[in-house]
Every structure is written in C-alpha cells, then in structure tokens.
Design a protein around this motif. Sequence first.
Motif, PDB file in Angstrom:
ATOM      1  N   ASN A   7       1.405  -3.543   2.632  1.00 53.63           N
ATOM      2  CA  ASN A   7       0.904  -2.831   3.800  1.00 53.63           C
ATOM      3  C   ASN A   7      -0.492  -2.276   3.505  1.00 53.63           C
ATOM      4  OD1 ASN A   7       0.371  -1.009   5.907  1.00 53.63           O
ATOM      5  ND2 ASN A   7       2.551  -0.518   6.149  1.00 53.63           N
ATOM      6  N   PRO A   8      -1.535  -2.711   4.222  1.00 55.80           N
ATOM      7  CA  PRO A   8      -2.906  -2.256   3.929  1.00 55.80           C
ATOM      8  C   PRO A   8      -3.120  -0.768   4.182  1.00 55.80           C
ATOM      9  CG  PRO A   8      -2.842  -3.514   5.974  1.00 55.80           C
ATOM     10  CD  PRO A   8      -1.492  -3.675   5.341  1.00 55.80           C
ATOM     11  N   ASN A   9      -2.208  -0.116   4.917  1.00 53.50           N
ATOM     12  CA  ASN A   9      -2.353   1.320   5.196  1.00 53.50           C
ATOM     13  C   ASN A   9      -1.781   2.204   4.099  1.00 53.50           C
ATOM     14  OD1 ASN A   9      -3.563   0.857   7.770  1.00 53.50           O
ATOM     15  ND2 ASN A   9      -1.526   0.427   8.614  1.00 53.50           N
ATOM     16  N   HIS A  10      -1.095   1.607   3.149  1.00 50.18           N
ATOM     17  CA  HIS A  10      -0.498   2.382   2.067  1.00 50.18           C
ATOM     18  C   HIS A  10      -1.540   2.681   0.992  1.00 50.18           C
ATOM     19  CE1 HIS A  10       4.054   1.500   2.778  1.00 50.18           C
ATOM     20  NE2 HIS A  10       3.449   2.019   3.824  1.00 50.18           N
ATOM     21  N   LYS A  11      -1.569   3.907   0.552  1.00 49.37           N
ATOM     22  CA  LYS A  11      -2.473   4.316  -0.522  1.00 49.37           C
ATOM     23  C   LYS A  11      -1.663   4.689  -1.745  1.00 49.37           C
ATOM     24  CE  LYS A  11      -6.052   6.061   2.604  1.00 49.37           C
ATOM     25  NZ  LYS A  11      -6.882   7.235   3.000  1.00 49.37           N
ATOM     26  N   LYS A  12      -2.288   4.602  -2.889  1.00 48.77           N
ATOM     27  CA  LYS A  12      -1.622   4.924  -4.143  1.00 48.77           C
ATOM     28  C   LYS A  12      -1.305   6.416  -4.196  1.00 48.77           C
ATOM     29  CE  LYS A  12      -2.376   5.074  -9.125  1.00 48.77           C
ATOM     30  NZ  LYS A  12      -3.309   4.772 -10.234  1.00 48.77           N
ATOM     31  N   PRO A  13      -0.022   6.803  -4.343  1.00 47.01           N
ATOM     32  CA  PRO A  13       0.333   8.221  -4.440  1.00 47.01           C
ATOM     33  C   PRO A  13       0.008   8.785  -5.823  1.00 47.01           C
ATOM     34  CG  PRO A  13       2.296   6.865  -4.599  1.00 47.01           C
ATOM     35  CD  PRO A  13       1.163   5.927  -4.307  1.00 47.01           C
ATOM     36  N   ASP A  14      -0.082  10.089  -5.910  1.00 48.52           N
ATOM     37  CA  ASP A  14      -0.433  10.741  -7.172  1.00 48.52           C
ATOM     38  C   ASP A  14       0.599  10.509  -8.258  1.00 48.52           C
ATOM     39  OD1 ASP A  14      -2.722  11.708  -5.991  1.00 48.52           O
ATOM     40  OD2 ASP A  14      -1.855  13.668  -5.497  1.00 48.52           O
ATOM     41  N   TRP A  15       1.876  10.339  -7.864  1.00 46.59           N
ATOM     42  CA  TRP A  15       2.934  10.204  -8.862  1.00 46.59           C
ATOM     43  C   TRP A  15       3.025   8.804  -9.463  1.00 46.59           C
ATOM     44  CZ3 TRP A  15       5.751   6.322  -6.996  1.00 46.59           C
ATOM     45  CH2 TRP A  15       5.911   6.197  -5.620  1.00 46.59           C
ATOM     46  N   LEU A  16       2.284   7.840  -8.930  1.00 46.08           N
ATOM     47  CA  LEU A  16       2.383   6.461  -9.391  1.00 46.08           C
ATOM     48  C   LEU A  16       1.588   6.290 -10.686  1.00 46.08           C
ATOM     49  CD1 LEU A  16       3.586   3.680  -8.075  1.00 46.08           C
ATOM     50  CD2 LEU A  16       1.174   3.102  -8.011  1.00 46.08           C
ATOM     51  N   VAL A  17       2.264   6.190 -11.808  1.00 43.20           N
ATOM     52  CA  VAL A  17       1.631   6.037 -13.111  1.00 43.20           C
ATOM     53  C   VAL A  17       1.456   4.561 -13.416  1.00 43.20           C
ATOM     54  CG1 VAL A  17       1.848   6.504 -15.584  1.00 43.20           C
ATOM     55  CG2 VAL A  17       2.651   8.189 -13.912  1.00 43.20           C
ATOM     56  N   ASP A  18       0.241   4.122 -13.644  1.00 44.92           N
ATOM     57  CA  ASP A  18      -0.010   2.715 -13.948  1.00 44.92           C
ATOM     58  C   ASP A  18      -1.073   2.532 -15.028  1.00 44.92           C
ATOM     59  OD1 ASP A  18      -2.252   3.475 -12.559  1.00 44.92           O
ATOM     60  OD2 ASP A  18      -2.117   1.937 -11.010  1.00 44.92           O
ATOM     61  N   ASP A  19      -1.196   3.531 -15.909  1.00 41.92           N
ATOM     62  CA  ASP A  19      -2.242   3.469 -16.927  1.00 41.92           C
ATOM     63  C   ASP A  19      -1.686   3.599 -18.346  1.00 41.92           C
ATOM     64  OD1 ASP A  19      -1.453   6.086 -16.817  1.00 41.92           O
ATOM     65  OD2 ASP A  19      -3.464   6.935 -16.599  1.00 41.92           O
ATOM     66  N   LEU A  20      -0.422   3.196 -18.545  1.00 47.25           N
ATOM     67  CA  LEU A  20       0.197   3.351 -19.865  1.00 47.25           C
ATOM     68  C   LEU A  20       0.033   2.131 -20.760  1.00 47.25           C
ATOM     69  CD1 LEU A  20       3.545   5.191 -18.995  1.00 47.25           C
ATOM     70  CD2 LEU A  20       1.416   6.159 -19.871  1.00 47.25           C
ATOM     71  N   GLY A  21      -0.490   1.049 -20.224  1.00 46.40           N
ATOM     72  CA  GLY A  21      -0.661  -0.145 -21.047  1.00 46.40           C
ATOM     73  C   GLY A  21       0.665  -0.634 -21.608  1.00 46.40           C
ATOM     74  N   SER A  22       0.677  -0.978 -22.901  1.00 47.64           N
ATOM     75  CA  SER A  22       1.883  -1.519 -23.532  1.00 47.64           C
ATOM     76  C   SER A  22       3.002  -0.497 -23.643  1.00 47.64           C
ATOM     77  CB  SER A  22       1.545  -2.050 -24.934  1.00 47.64           C
ATOM     78  OG  SER A  22       0.655  -3.142 -24.848  1.00 47.64           O
ATOM     79  N   ALA A  23       2.692   0.794 -23.508  1.00 48.75           N
ATOM     80  CA  ALA A  23       3.725   1.827 -23.589  1.00 48.75           C
ATOM     81  C   ALA A  23       4.503   1.976 -22.288  1.00 48.75           C
ATOM     82  CB  ALA A  23       3.103   3.173 -23.962  1.00 48.75           C
ATOM     83  N   GLY A  24       4.006   1.406 -21.200  1.00 50.89           N
ATOM     84  CA  GLY A  24       4.674   1.508 -19.913  1.00 50.89           C
ATOM     85  C   GLY A  24       5.323   0.197 -19.510  1.00 50.89           C
ATOM     86  N   VAL A  25       5.756   0.137 -18.259  1.00 49.75           N
ATOM     87  CA  VAL A  25       6.362  -1.080 -17.725  1.00 49.75           C
ATOM     88  C   VAL A  25       5.528  -1.554 -16.536  1.00 49.75           C
ATOM     89  CG1 VAL A  25       8.694  -0.561 -18.492  1.00 49.75           C
ATOM     90  CG2 VAL A  25       7.934   0.286 -16.286  1.00 49.75           C
ATOM     91  N   PRO A  26       5.447  -2.876 -16.341  1.00 47.51           N
ATOM     92  CA  PRO A  26       4.603  -3.401 -15.264  1.00 47.51           C
ATOM     93  C   PRO A  26       5.260  -3.263 -13.896  1.00 47.51           C
ATOM     94  CG  PRO A  26       5.692  -5.199 -16.383  1.00 47.51           C
ATOM     95  CD  PRO A  26       6.048  -3.954 -17.146  1.00 47.51           C
ATOM     96  N   TYR A  27       4.445  -3.312 -12.850  1.00 45.59           N
ATOM     97  CA  TYR A  27       4.930  -3.316 -11.473  1.00 45.59           C
ATOM     98  C   TYR A  27       4.908  -4.743 -10.925  1.00 45.59           C
ATOM     99  CZ  TYR A  27       4.283   1.744 -11.605  1.00 45.59           C
ATOM    100  OH  TYR A  27       4.370   3.072 -11.934  1.00 45.59           O
ATOM    101  N   VAL A  28       5.709  -4.960  -9.907  1.00 47.66           N
ATOM    102  CA  VAL A  28       5.785  -6.264  -9.266  1.00 47.66           C
ATOM    103  C   VAL A  28       4.616  -6.448  -8.306  1.00 47.66           C
ATOM    104  CG1 VAL A  28       7.045  -7.547  -7.488  1.00 47.66           C
ATOM    105  CG2 VAL A  28       8.268  -6.614  -9.469  1.00 47.66           C
ATOM    106  N   ASN A  29       3.991  -7.574  -8.380  1.00 48.78           N
ATOM    107  CA  ASN A  29       3.060  -8.010  -7.341  1.00 48.78           C
ATOM    108  C   ASN A  29       3.848  -8.966  -6.452  1.00 48.78           C
ATOM    109  OD1 ASN A  29       1.164  -9.309  -5.739  1.00 48.78           O
ATOM    110  ND2 ASN A  29      -0.406  -9.354  -7.327  1.00 48.78           N
ATOM    111  N   PHE A  30       4.200  -8.510  -5.248  1.00 54.91           N
ATOM    112  CA  PHE A  30       5.105  -9.272  -4.391  1.00 54.91           C
ATOM    113  C   PHE A  30       4.644 -10.710  -4.183  1.00 54.91           C
ATOM    114  CE2 PHE A  30       5.526  -4.815  -2.937  1.00 54.91           C
ATOM    115  CZ  PHE A  30       6.878  -4.630  -3.161  1.00 54.91           C
ATOM    116  N   GLU A  31       3.347 -10.888  -4.047  1.00 59.84           N
ATOM    117  CA  GLU A  31       2.829 -12.201  -3.671  1.00 59.84           C
ATOM    118  C   GLU A  31       2.850 -13.206  -4.824  1.00 59.84           C
ATOM    119  OE1 GLU A  31      -0.844 -10.761  -1.953  1.00 59.84           O
ATOM    120  OE2 GLU A  31      -0.063 -11.147   0.064  1.00 59.84           O
ATOM    121  N   GLU A  32       3.249 -12.748  -6.014  1.00 60.88           N
ATOM    122  CA  GLU A  32       3.450 -13.675  -7.116  1.00 60.88           C
ATOM    123  C   GLU A  32       4.829 -14.331  -7.051  1.00 60.88           C
ATOM    124  OE1 GLU A  32       2.812 -11.717 -10.812  1.00 60.88           O
ATOM    125  OE2 GLU A  32       0.658 -11.420 -10.498  1.00 60.88           O
TER     126      GLU A  32
END
Length: 362
Positions: A7-32
């Motif tokens: 949805n192009p109207n959705h913005k990244k919320p403050d709670w969404l952590v995506d900067d952990l690199g190898s220490a975190g887990v990846p998110y799904v890119n639906f279009e893949e």
Amino acid sequence: MCQYCLNPNHKKPDWLVDDLGSAGVPYVNFEEFLPPPESSYGCLFSKDRIEKGYHVEEIDDGVYWVSSGWYDTMFVRTGNGIIAIDAPPALGENILAAMEDVCDEPVTHVVYSHWHADHIGAASIYGDNVKIIAHQKTKDLLTRFPDSYRPIPTETFESNEVLDVNGVKLQLSYKGQNHSEGNIFIFAPKQKVLAAIDIASPGWVTFRDCDSSENLSGYVDAHHQILQYDFKTLVSGHVSKLGDKNDVLENIEYLEDLMRFAREALETVDVEFFTKQLGDGAYKGAFRDAEENYFQALTNYGTKKMLEVVTSNGKRWAERLNGVQAMTKHNMFSMIEKTRLERTHNGYMLRGGKPSSPKFFV
C-alpha cells in the motif's frame, strides 16, 4: 513508504526495527513471492467477515463454524444449550455474536481442545455457570499456570469420553502428545465434523515451526490419526476455510517432503566446514556463531529442495498452499532440529573421532 508494504499510503512506523543486520531477522518482500492460490481464501474476503469481523455458517444439523479469517472454531446447538469449542481471543465476544445470529440458546458446556491461550484465552466470556470439559493434562497445566481468562476445567478425562447434551453427542479422544500435551480430537459423529485443532491447515501451509508443536513426531502422526475418522468436514482452529480428507492428505504430503529434505540436509551439510572458518584469532571460540551458520546452511539446503520439488499433482508447493515461500524456512528449521531430537542420527561417533556410519550427523 514502508518497503515491506504494498500500500503506497503506508509509512514506516517508529517501532519497525530493520537495522540489526545479521543480528536481526529479515522481512518479507511480498513481490518476491507468488500470489497465494485463490483456493485458499475461503471466507477471507466474504462480506460478513469484512463487515463484522467474523463469518459464521452451519456445517450440518446444528454444528456451526465461526472464523475471524485467522482463527476459527465451532459450536454445537443442542436445543437445550450450546456446546462451545474453545474461545480464541482473536474471536472473543464475536463468538457470542455468531451464536446469537443463529439461535437464542445459552452456552451450557465448553470443551477445551488444549490449554494454549491463543485458542481458549477468551473462555471467561462464557460465564461462571458452564461445565468445562478437557483432558486431565490441560487441567494440570492450567492449574500450574493459572489465567483468569482461561477458567479451570470442571470435568476431565484421560483417553476417551462421550459428551452427551440433550441427545447431541461429541466424541472426545486423546491419542497422545502432538501439538501440545492434552490436545484432543473432538468429533461430531452424526454430522461427521471433526475438530482437530492446530494440526492440519486446509489450503494453507502449516504455520511457522510446524505450528510450534511440542512433539513433532506426534504432530505428524496426528495427521494420520485424523484420517482414521469417518469425517466429511474438518475444523482446524486456524486459517479461513473448512477442510476435508484431501486437505489432510495434502498437508501430509508437504510434511513428508519436509521430513525427507530435513534428513537429506543433515546427512549432506558438513558442520566442520563452518567450525574450521573460525581460525586462531579473536573469533576462535565463536562456536555459537559457527553453529548459526551451520543451521542456516541446513535450513537453506532443505528449503531450496522444498521450493523446487514438483509435487504429486505436477505443481510446486507455492502453487498449492498459501504461505509456502514465507513459512517453509521456519518449518524446515523446526523439522531439522526435531529430527535431531526425536529421530535417529544414523549412528554415533567412534573412538578416535570417526563416525560409525557415513550418514551420521551431529
């Protein structure tokens, strides 16, 4: 725009952590991923579910199915009170609304499929004057870990029990630990409706880590136990559609492939390849990091096999079941680890450091 949203109207919320690199887990890119098969939708986009938050329909002769599109359950009208099966918090008081849609009988009996809060965590909505029937292990666990939203069962059984309310019968059976201790089968023989909660997932891939099942051998076996019943309709506790025997057979085929490729991965991927990468420097003791890469390699090996295999109907799994590309890596890891815990390692290590079998795995 949030890169994980369509949805192009959705913005990244403050709670969404995506900067952990190898220490975190990846998110799904639906279009893949492939779009999910429409055959899995069921009531997901039905008008009543969208407007009211739930869908209710009569399966047969007083047995009703109610679904939020994510969680589902059933209840039985007896003419002298309702038998409720579970009370998922995701449905909550919408279960009562669904009952009121179809009759004016009160809830007199509640059957707990098992003790997990995501399925009975709203059972307090039925009030204090109902009889609650469950397996003894369910009562033991709820007594040990009390929760005011999950009242303690008032009646228990060990193996098999017939609940008869005003001539309407439900067969309750415990066949051993599967998804959890005390998880029972609930069968309406006249209507041929079976509730097997947190086992098969009609039209959908099993949820991550094989439904977080405590005993994976028992979980797999439970699918075959379902087929011992003379049922027409299956209520699974999750997803947005009812099931039948073909759905269970489809889930069994998926699990059999999962087991096959998990074992192949364990017999193929070499743990020493990763431990030898540590060298003699500051990271020479980083065995947990090497183990992480080993298990990632096992998981990726098995997942690749699962996504590429051509199944019995000529299609790949992502073309047959909703969510395969997102969930299979989690299911594969769980199957790999539970294979190590519950199944043979094809031998053991001999004195001197050599394995007793060429297919031995650690």
